[in-house]
Design an enzyme around this catalytic site. Structure first.
Site, mmCIF file in Angstrom:
data_model
loop_
_atom_site.group_PDB
_atom_site.id
_atom_site.type_symbol
_atom_site.label_atom_id
_atom_site.label_comp_id
_atom_site.label_asym_id
_atom_site.label_seq_id
_atom_site.Cartn_x
_atom_site.Cartn_y
_atom_site.Cartn_z
ATOM 1 N N GLU A 103 0.826 -1.216 0.000
ATOM 2 C CA GLU A 103 0.000 0.000 0.000
ATOM 3 C C GLU A 103 0.858 1.262 0.000
ATOM 4 O O GLU A 103 0.495 2.273 -0.614
ATOM 5 C CB GLU A 103 -0.932 -0.011 1.198
ATOM 6 C CG GLU A 103 -2.034 -1.052 1.132
ATOM 7 C CD GLU A 103 -1.568 -2.435 1.572
ATOM 8 O OE1 GLU A 103 -2.361 -3.380 1.474
ATOM 9 O OE2 GLU A 103 -0.402 -2.569 2.009
ATOM 10 N N PRO A 129 11.617 -13.220 -1.246
ATOM 11 C CA PRO A 129 10.473 -13.440 -0.354
ATOM 12 C C PRO A 129 9.713 -12.147 -0.091
ATOM 13 O O PRO A 129 10.291 -11.053 -0.076
ATOM 14 C CB PRO A 129 11.119 -13.979 0.935
ATOM 15 C CG PRO A 129 12.477 -14.471 0.513
ATOM 16 C CD PRO A 129 12.890 -13.558 -0.602
ATOM 17 N N ARG A 130 8.420 -12.276 0.138
ATOM 18 C CA ARG A 130 7.577 -11.114 0.394
ATOM 19 C C ARG A 130 7.937 -10.432 1.704
ATOM 20 O O ARG A 130 7.957 -9.203 1.789
ATOM 21 C CB ARG A 130 6.104 -11.575 0.420
ATOM 22 C CG ARG A 130 5.100 -10.543 0.891
ATOM 23 C CD ARG A 130 4.935 -9.420 -0.080
ATOM 24 N NE ARG A 130 3.882 -8.510 0.310
ATOM 25 C CZ ARG A 130 3.662 -7.347 -0.277
ATOM 26 N NH1 ARG A 130 4.415 -6.948 -1.273
ATOM 27 N NH2 ARG A 130 2.672 -6.568 0.117
ATOM 28 N N GLY A 176 13.327 -2.433 -0.787
ATOM 29 C CA GLY A 176 13.312 -1.257 -1.640
ATOM 30 C C GLY A 176 13.975 -1.431 -2.990
ATOM 31 O O GLY A 176 14.195 -0.442 -3.701
ATOM 32 N N ASN A 217 1.179 -8.117 -6.425
ATOM 33 C CA ASN A 217 1.005 -7.078 -7.423
ATOM 34 C C ASN A 217 1.802 -7.409 -8.688
ATOM 35 O O ASN A 217 3.027 -7.353 -8.688
ATOM 36 C CB ASN A 217 1.452 -5.737 -6.839
ATOM 37 C CG ASN A 217 1.387 -4.616 -7.855
ATOM 38 O OD1 ASN A 217 0.704 -4.715 -8.861
ATOM 39 N ND2 ASN A 217 2.114 -3.539 -7.585
ATOM 40 N N ILE A 233 1.354 -5.675 -11.458
ATOM 41 C CA ILE A 233 1.428 -4.441 -12.240
ATOM 42 C C ILE A 233 2.830 -3.854 -12.204
ATOM 43 O O ILE A 233 3.336 -3.336 -13.197
ATOM 44 C CB ILE A 233 0.391 -3.422 -11.717
ATOM 45 C CG1 ILE A 233 -1.020 -3.977 -11.902
ATOM 46 C CG2 ILE A 233 0.533 -2.086 -12.433
ATOM 47 C CD1 ILE A 233 -2.092 -3.169 -11.207
ATOM 48 N N GLU A 234 3.498 -3.957 -11.058
ATOM 49 C CA GLU A 234 4.861 -3.430 -10.942
ATOM 50 C C GLU A 234 5.794 -4.159 -11.901
ATOM 51 O O GLU A 234 6.665 -3.541 -12.518
ATOM 52 C CB GLU A 234 5.359 -3.557 -9.508
ATOM 53 C CG GLU A 234 6.723 -2.918 -9.281
ATOM 54 C CD GLU A 234 7.166 -2.976 -7.830
ATOM 55 O OE1 GLU A 234 8.133 -2.264 -7.490
ATOM 56 O OE2 GLU A 234 6.572 -3.724 -7.038
#
Length: 432
Positions: free
Chosen positions: A71, A273-274, A320, A345, A347-348
């Site tokens: 987000e 990893p997330r 990052g 996501n 889209i990135e």
């Protein structure tokens, strides 16, 4: 049960659970120390030094809540558009997680403040609103809190749910708690939904004013410095397959599928990893599967060294740098989509020109997944084994070039949501 009784019962449970909540925050700080920073802010308790930073600005105070990392990243183009639509605004940026807070720092300008979202007790929320006095509150995607909504209405603060999405599962859960959640949804001054299906479900939940504005994540512009960094990591001709934002339980099946590939057909595998607290766990899993490993955090500033280039698997254990990871890859396997978790996501990845192979579970980004598949920017498979084989196919030069061009075209064609949302928020402020 009446709405009033439901909210009173909910508030009582939260008050009784406050010690457990604070203990959980403190415990999370064992792995992520940032959770322990400024913990009184989570209860709406602010000292004199903090209050002294809330200097008057020529424009309105705009509060944006970005709960976590995803987000916070999505909020970046919206905040940029809000600064244009609301000149001189002061940003109050709130988060719930340490990763969201870390990502959000880059969005601040002089005069802005960053703090934790207050725990959803009436007192904590009232203190937060009284100290910051926002002209509007913007909640990203799915964040609706009963006391937050109620106290905002009492304080005259219009609340906007931006980039809003609501799955069928979440709708059913909300309807089971309708005495609590319907008034919270009804208290929203405006919902800016990603899709028509999201808008329909938000209305069914009780939201009264809903507009379809698109998905602001299409407006995310990858950092050119990070893209160049990732391209520089391509130190040899070996193809790279990225497992992007993998979730708990996914890596063992991925590694098993990777072992089934013939040695002469194996690209380099890059796992990101997330959640950062899982970096060490994933490193151990890779080594236990018999693969040699190189961790991004050990590379010199110039990029992968000879030891890294000799490794079977790279581990993206930094924060990052996601655009760099996508730029380094020929194709990405979408984490969270091979387990019933709704996917991450995609889209990135498209904005970075990286085609995606996704599993069967993409309900978090249902329309984006459908549109990207139709555009040739993403490819749907049934499981990790099929995903690994499709990813290897897409590393072939002709297939890769075609899929990469489709990904970029897909990302560009859906931009503009951030500007639409910022104008809607500015118009709401003007009416207050």
């Amino acid at each position: 049960m009446s709405a009033w009784l439901a909210r009173q019962a909910y508030s009582l449970l939260l008050r009784l659970g406050t010690p457990a909540y604070l203990w959980r925050v403190w415990a999370r700080g064992c792995e992520e120390p940032a959770y322990r920073a400024h913990w009184p802010w989570r209860l709406g308790l602010y000292g004199r030094a903090y209050r002294g930073r809330l200097l008057p600005q020529p424009g309105p105070c705009v509060w944006v809540h970005a709960v976590s990392l995803g987000e916070a990243r999505a909020a970046a183009p919206l905040i940029q558009a809000l600064r244009v639509a609301c000149p001189g605004m002061r940003l109050v940026l709130t988060h719930t997680t340490a990763t969201g807070r870390e990502a959000g720092r880059a969005l601040l300008q002089p005069g802005d403040v960053q703090t934790w979202l207050p725990y959803d007790t009436p007192g904590a929320v009232r203190r937060f609103l009284a100290v910051h006095r926002p002209a509007v509150g913007v909640l990203m995607e799915t964040e609706v809190w009963p006391n937050l909504q109620h106290e905002a209405v009492r304080s005259g603060v219009p609340m906007v749910l931006a980039n809003a999405r609501l799955s069928e599962k979440s709708l059913r859960q909300g309807q089971r708690l309708s005495a609590l959640m319907r008034p919270a949804a009804r208290a929203l001054a405006l919902c800016l939904a990603q899709t028509q299906a999201d808008a329909d479900r938000l209305r069914a939940m009780g939201a009264s004013r809903v507009e379809v504005a698109g998905n602001v994540k299409f407006d995310m512009q990858p950092d050119e410095t990070l893209l160049a960094r990732g391209r520089a990591w391509r130190v040899d001709a070996r193809p790279v397959v990225l497992a992007a934002s993998t979730r708990e339980g996914e890596e063992p099946d991925l590694l098993a599928a990777w072992q089934n590939l013939p040695l002469d057909r194996r690209p380099r595998l890059f796992i990101v990893p997330r959640h950062p607290q899982r970096f060490d766990e994933v490193a151990k899993a890779v080594q236990a599967a018999g693969f040699t490993l190189s961790r991004r955090s050990t590379w010199p500033q110039s990029g992968p060294d000879a030891t890294a280039c000799a490794a079977d698997v790279w581990l993206g254990d930094t924060m990052g740098e996601m655009p760099a990871y996508y730029a380094a890859a020929d194709v990405a396997l979408l984490g969270g989509s091979f387990a019933p978790l709704g996917g991450q996501n995609l889209i990135e990845a498209a904005a970075c020109g990286c085609p995606v192979v996704m599993g069967p579970s993409t309900f978090n980004f249902a329309l984006a997944a459908e549109l990207s598949e139709a555009a040739g920017a993403a490819h749907r498979v049934s499981d990790w084994r099929a995903g690994v084989n499709e990813a290897v196919r897409l590393t072939e030069p002709g297939a890769r070039a075609q899929a990469s061009a489709a990904a970029l075209a897909f990302a560009v064609s859906h931009r503009g949501a951030a500007q639409r949302m910022a104008q809607a928020v500015a118009a709401l402020i003007a009416r207050v």
